[in-house]
Design an enzyme around this catalytic site. Structure first.
Site, PDB file in Angstrom:
ATOM      1  N   LYS A 111      65.397   8.765 151.833  1.00  8.96           N
ATOM      2  CA  LYS A 111      65.776   8.661 150.407  1.00  8.96           C
ATOM      3  C   LYS A 111      66.213   7.237 150.074  1.00  8.96           C
ATOM      4  O   LYS A 111      66.189   6.828 148.922  1.00  8.96           O
ATOM      5  CB  LYS A 111      66.932   9.617 150.083  1.00  8.96           C
ATOM      6  CG  LYS A 111      66.536  11.090 150.061  1.00  8.96           C
ATOM      7  CD  LYS A 111      67.538  11.934 149.301  1.00  8.96           C
ATOM      8  CE  LYS A 111      68.984  11.824 149.794  1.00  8.96           C
ATOM      9  NZ  LYS A 111      69.211  12.315 151.153  1.00  8.96           N
ATOM     10  N   ASP A 168      70.833  16.495 159.948  1.00 14.55           N
ATOM     11  CA  ASP A 168      70.424  17.742 160.582  1.00 14.55           C
ATOM     12  C   ASP A 168      69.762  17.503 161.932  1.00 14.55           C
ATOM     13  O   ASP A 168      69.465  18.441 162.651  1.00 14.55           O
ATOM     14  CB  ASP A 168      69.496  18.537 159.659  1.00 14.55           C
ATOM     15  CG  ASP A 168      70.246  19.019 158.420  1.00 14.55           C
ATOM     16  OD1 ASP A 168      70.762  18.154 157.699  1.00 14.55           O
ATOM     17  OD2 ASP A 168      70.350  20.235 158.209  1.00 14.55           O
TER      18      ASP A 168
END
Lengths: 434, 291
Positions: free
Chosen positions: B45, B131
């Protein structure tokens, strides 16, 4: 305990797919992977097998992706490669095959093939990363892609032809005698009155694959033809005949008789044909009988190769020539659901003759087994030559890689294949031990 | 700071948990205290350092690498608040390519460019998507990159789950020289149960909680101005919280190898907390319970 595998003869899925593609005239492979994948294909099968496909040598079309394609996705690189390929090579069919890196990244291959088709180029694809399996699995993936995707490229629906038979399951290159073997099977099937579609065949190129739905029976040679046979049954309701062993010599007669019965062919005509072939082989054997004893050919043998060839040649050597099996080594990693018929026929040599039956692709283990067998005749690949030399045994190259032997038309299947095999075996004996 | 290489710290956390905000505020606080800081955003991002540099555009390492073969430090970095050198690894657009390999390639390039040798930072903060979905996202905690990792979590179960996944990754890499865990940063503390829940999870995993960051309007306001709290509201209570966190990370260099909870353990632990929160909400009073 971990084990190492010395000199494996089984390459990866991508190469299995390429080996089939290279064998079909008119099909242009487009590799979507790193540069090394295409190069390995050339170094492996083409050099070791002493042949190369029309587009399969180093000039093969490949997207040769680099790190930026891994990070940002390589689909656009493939699109570009496909566009360039259709400009440079006039193919009847373009076949995208993929390697490990592009599959790990998850490039959208079906979308790229579809884009090509939308621009009226015949493009199909198979996802063939090496990690999916070995060369045999790659052959199956390419076979499946051809069977599944080709019909979608043409509008007309093919109707079944009563006596048409497809023959597949012999891996080009992995069986160095694939062309000769397929063609002899074709000759024999035509001899009893069937129409034969060899896959891959010499004359028809891509058209042979378009004709696949027309068959009334599929003959799947080797364990590796089974999935495609099952797929064709699901799609077209075509029944299949599974040949676990390559029929060499009189075994071919049995196959022809059962097919004649299955198709309710003119019994008189087919019997006459089979009898003529049988007689011819018997005469050749009779002509060799003096030499057979003079040269002391009745010895124990060690046979190394792919399952279908091992089962077929072992039957001929034992049943027809009266040689004693000392070792049978099967080098293709047979699928778990391999038919019991094959396993029984192989274990029969163990029970009946005390032969050692080995399933391994580890050349070192196989070499140990050959030495242990004390065989007088060793039949295998170039990898088995040193063990044969150590035993001072007769050596005949019969499986991939052949090394010092060039094969372009020769085959060992059927009746003519049996004669060719006899020529090679007796010549090997006469030309010195190894 | 005698160490020429500086302290390399990786900050992980589930997406959207406030990891970039926390990291940027820690960077700002460290810079304010006089340290030379580099913050490396390791998320496709590429918005890790936005509030350090007033929301200005910054070409990512991977985009630059794609466009030009020779990359210079100036092409891929911007100087933000307090002199913090801001770098964004970047990555592919969602759904294509391999972001994990991207992080690997970007970190490799930073080393090739000798960014750390030339800038001579006291601190390098890697802000990583937490994650740890594949090997690429574990690159910053492998041998030779960061020596310590922190994980930002809220009291939401999925955030705790992601933190536990990071513990698994650290557990795997730490014995062979990879980063160890500095501790947990408890973020968005608002509900009564948030703090005891995170404390309890941390104690189960055998890791310290190094700071508690309350949920605050000041953070949201500062972000809307494209700034860190340290820059926008230096006198606010929240700025004090981040300064305390930064000084804790600076002063304390202890680290542990966490004991991640396995699947059934984590589920069982979560269920106990579900019951406790339900009882607290429905007015059941438990002896000696803080909620």
């Amino acid at each position: 305990m971990s084990q190492h595998i010395a000199e494996t003869r089984n390459s990866c899925a991508l190469h299995g797919a390429l080996q089939l593609i290279d064998a079909i005239r008119g099909v242009v492979p487009v590799i979507h992977s790193n540069a090394g994948c295409g190069m390995q294909h050339f170094l492996g099968i083409n050099r070791q097998g002493n042949n190369s496909g029309p587009y399969g040598s180093p000039p093969v079309s490949s997207s040769n992706i680099s790190e930026k394609h891994v990070v940002f996705g390589g689909s656009s690189r493939l699109r570009e490669q496909l566009k360039n390929t259709v400009k440079v090579v006039d193919g009847e069919l373009y076949f995208i095959v993929t390697g490990c890196s592009t599959e790990m990244v998850g490039d959208d291959i079906p979308a790229m093939a579809k884009e090509g088709r939308e621009q009226s180029f015949p493009v199909i694809y198979a996802n063939t990363p090496g990690f999916r399996g070995d060369v045999h699995h790659g052959y199956q993936l390419a076979l499946k892609a051809l069977v599944e995707q080709l019909p979608g490229l043409e509008g007309e629906k093919r109707s079944k032809k009563e006596r048409r038979v497809n023959v597949f399951g012999i891996l080009p290159g992995q069986d160095p005698f694939w062309r000769g073997n397929l063609e002899e099977l074709g000759r024999l099937l035509e001899g009893i009155g069937l129409e034969v579609n060899l896959l891959p065949g010499e004359e028809l190129g891509v058209e042979a694959w378009r004709r696949v739905p027309e068959a009334s029976l599929n003959i799947a040679v080797s364990a590796w033809g089974e999935p495609a046979a099952k797929l064709l049954d699901e799609r077209y309701g075509t029944p299949s005949l599974f040949l676990e062993a390559l029929p060499v010599g009189h075994a071919a007669g049995n196959l022809l008789r059962s097919l004649a019965e299955l198709f309710r062919l003119d019994a008189e005509k087919s019997d006459r044909f089979i009898a003529a072939e049988d007689t011819r082989l018997r005469r050749r054997l009779a002509e060799l009988s003096d030499l057979y004893f003079q040269a002391g050919l009745q010895q124990s043998f060690a046979l190394v190769g792919e399952s279908a060839a091992v089962a077929g040649i072992a039957e001929f050597l034992t049943g027809t020539l009266g040689l004693l099996p000392g070792l049978l080594a099967v080098t293709d990693p047979l699928p778990e659901d391999t038919s019991e018929t094959l396993m029984q026929s192989l274990s029969g040599y163990q029970d009946e003759f005390g032969a050692q039956v080995v399933f391994s692709e580890d050349s070192a283990r196989i070499a140990d087994a050959i030495i242990e067998s004390k065989a007088g005749i060793v039949l295998g690949s170039e990898f088995e030559r040193p063990a044969a030399e150590e035993l001072d045994a007769v050596f005949l190259p019969v499986s991939f890689p052949l090394g010092r032997k060039v094969v372009i038309e020769r085959g060992y299947a059927g009746y003519r294949g049996a004669s060719a095999f006899l020529e090679d075996l007796f010549s090997a004996r006469l030309s010195g031990k190894t | 700071m005698n160490d020429k290489r500086g302290k390399h710290i990786a900050i992980y956390g589930k997406g959207g948990i406030g990891k970039s905000t926390t990291t940027s505020n820690i960077s700002a606080a460290l810079a304010e205290a006089g340290y030379r800081v580099i913050q490396v955003g390791c998320d496709p991002k590429s918005d890790s350092t936005t509030i350090l540099r007033g929301g200005n555009d910054l070409p990512t390492v991977l985009d630059t690498l794609r466009e030009q073969s020779k990359v210079r430090i100036e092409d891929i970095s911007a100087v933000g608040f307090g002199g913090v050198l801001c770098i964004e690894a970047g990555g592919p657009v969602p759904g294509v390519g391999c972001a994990g390999r991207g992080i690997n390639a970007a970190v490799e390039l930073l080393h090739d460019l000798k960014v750390f040798e030339e800038h001579k930072p006291d601190f390098v903060l890697y802000d990583v998507l937490g994650d740890v979905v594949c090997g690429g996202f574990a690159v910053p905690i492998r041998d030779g990159i960061a020596e310590r990792a922190f994980v930002v979590t809220s009291s939401d179960f999925m955030a705790v789950f992601a933190a536990n996944n990071l513990f698994k990754a650290i557990n795997k890499y730490a014995p062979s020289g990879g980063a160890r865990l500095g501790g947990v940063i408890a973020n968005s503390i608002q509900a009564n149960y948030s703090r005891p829940l995170i404390d309890d999870f941390a104690s189960h995993a055998g890791v310290p909680v190094v700071g508690y960051v309350p949920r605050s309007m000041v953070v949201a306001q500062s972000e809307l101005y494209g700034k860190t709290v340290i820059e926008a509201y230096p006198d606010s209570e929240q700025a004090g919280v981040y300064r305390k966190l930064a000084s804790c990370i600076d002063a304390n260099s202890e680290s542990v190898i966490p004991r991640p909870l396995n699947g059934p353990e984590l589920k069982k632990w979560a269920r106990t907390w579900g019951d406790r929160i339900f009882q607290a909400e429905s007015g059941v009073v438990q002896h000696m319970e803080s909620i």
